[in-house]
Design a protein around this motif. Structure first.
Motif, PDB file in Angstrom:
ATOM      1  N   UNK A   1       0.813  -1.119  -0.140  1.00  0.00           N
ATOM      2  CA  UNK A   1       0.005  -0.025  -0.130  1.00  0.00           C
ATOM      3  C   UNK A   1       0.786   1.204   0.074  1.00  0.00           C
ATOM      4  N   UNK A   2       2.020   1.243   0.371  1.00  0.00           N
ATOM      5  CA  UNK A   2       2.959   2.402   0.454  1.00  0.00           C
ATOM      6  C   UNK A   2       3.854   2.545  -0.789  1.00  0.00           C
ATOM      7  N   UNK A   3       3.792   1.677  -1.531  1.00  0.00           N
ATOM      8  CA  UNK A   3       4.689   1.715  -2.879  1.00  0.00           C
ATOM      9  C   UNK A   3       4.329   3.032  -3.501  1.00  0.00           C
ATOM     10  N   UNK A   4       2.976   3.561  -3.840  1.00  0.00           N
ATOM     11  CA  UNK A   4       2.609   4.815  -4.469  1.00  0.00           C
ATOM     12  C   UNK A   4       3.603   6.084  -3.757  1.00  0.00           C
ATOM     13  N   UNK A   5       3.374   5.991  -2.271  1.00  0.00           N
ATOM     14  CA  UNK A   5       4.101   7.100  -1.465  1.00  0.00           C
ATOM     15  C   UNK A   5       5.617   7.124  -1.778  1.00  0.00           C
ATOM     16  N   UNK A   6       6.127   5.843  -1.803  1.00  0.00           N
ATOM     17  CA  UNK A   6       7.590   5.993  -1.902  1.00  0.00           C
ATOM     18  C   UNK A   6       8.236   6.545  -3.082  1.00  0.00           C
ATOM     19  N   UNK A   7       7.347   5.913  -4.100  1.00  0.00           N
ATOM     20  CA  UNK A   7       7.554   6.724  -5.512  1.00  0.00           C
ATOM     21  C   UNK A   7       7.527   8.096  -5.603  1.00  0.00           C
TER      22      UNK A   7
ATOM     23  N   UNK B   1       0.252   0.253 -11.585  1.00  0.00           N
ATOM     24  CA  UNK B   1      -0.100  -1.003 -11.283  1.00  0.00           C
ATOM     25  C   UNK B   1       0.060  -1.340  -9.550  1.00  0.00           C
ATOM     26  N   UNK B   2       0.530  -0.424  -8.824  1.00  0.00           N
ATOM     27  CA  UNK B   2       0.589  -0.494  -7.589  1.00  0.00           C
ATOM     28  C   UNK B   2      -0.624  -0.185  -6.700  1.00  0.00           C
ATOM     29  N   UNK B   3      -1.550   0.220  -7.591  1.00  0.00           N
ATOM     30  CA  UNK B   3      -2.836   1.082  -7.048  1.00  0.00           C
ATOM     31  C   UNK B   3      -3.682  -0.283  -6.137  1.00  0.00           C
ATOM     32  N   UNK B   4      -3.517  -1.466  -6.603  1.00  0.00           N
ATOM     33  CA  UNK B   4      -4.311  -2.668  -6.006  1.00  0.00           C
ATOM     34  C   UNK B   4      -3.072  -3.256  -4.976  1.00  0.00           C
TER      35      UNK B   4
END
Length: 112
Positions: free
Chosen positions: A43-49, A71-74
């Motif tokens: 869930x934190x991938x988008x924030x990290x990017x 792709x990381x939204x799900x």
């Protein structure tokens, strides 16, 4: 664990069933804990990017990041045989069901 109520405390059989129950409890807990961790981290991938220094990247890298974020939204979820997702919520449901079954067996055994 129900068999623990039917045998004599401090016997070797008692300690066998107790250790067996604790080991099964820990195995289920570890699977559910790490399944929950995978979901939280994904869930934190988008924030990290977003927090990385993406402004200074090349245009192709920025396009790749956009694709990656989409792709990381799900969130990634671990499942057991595609039946249930492994999470702390699943662990609590397993424990509640186990306790209910234990209470039912204990009541039936005490009525006899």
């Amino acid at each position: 664990m129900f068999q623990l109520t039917d045998i004599e405390p401090n016997s070797s059989e008692f300690y066998f069933f107790l250790s067996y129950g604790v080991i099964i409890f820990l195995q289920i807990f570890m699977c559910c804990w790490f399944g929950n961790e995978v979901e939280v981290k994904s869930n934190n991938i988008a924030y990290a990017v977003y927090e990385c220094d993406w402004i200074n990247f090349s245009e192709t890298t920025k396009k790749d990041l956009i694709f990656f974020v989409m792709k990381a939204q799900r969130p990634v979820k671990l499942s057991a045989l595609n039946l249930v997702y492994l999470s702390l919520e699943t662990f609590m449901r397993i424990m509640k069901s186990s306790w209910s079954i234990f209470a039912l067996l204990n009541q039936v055994a005490s009525d006899e």
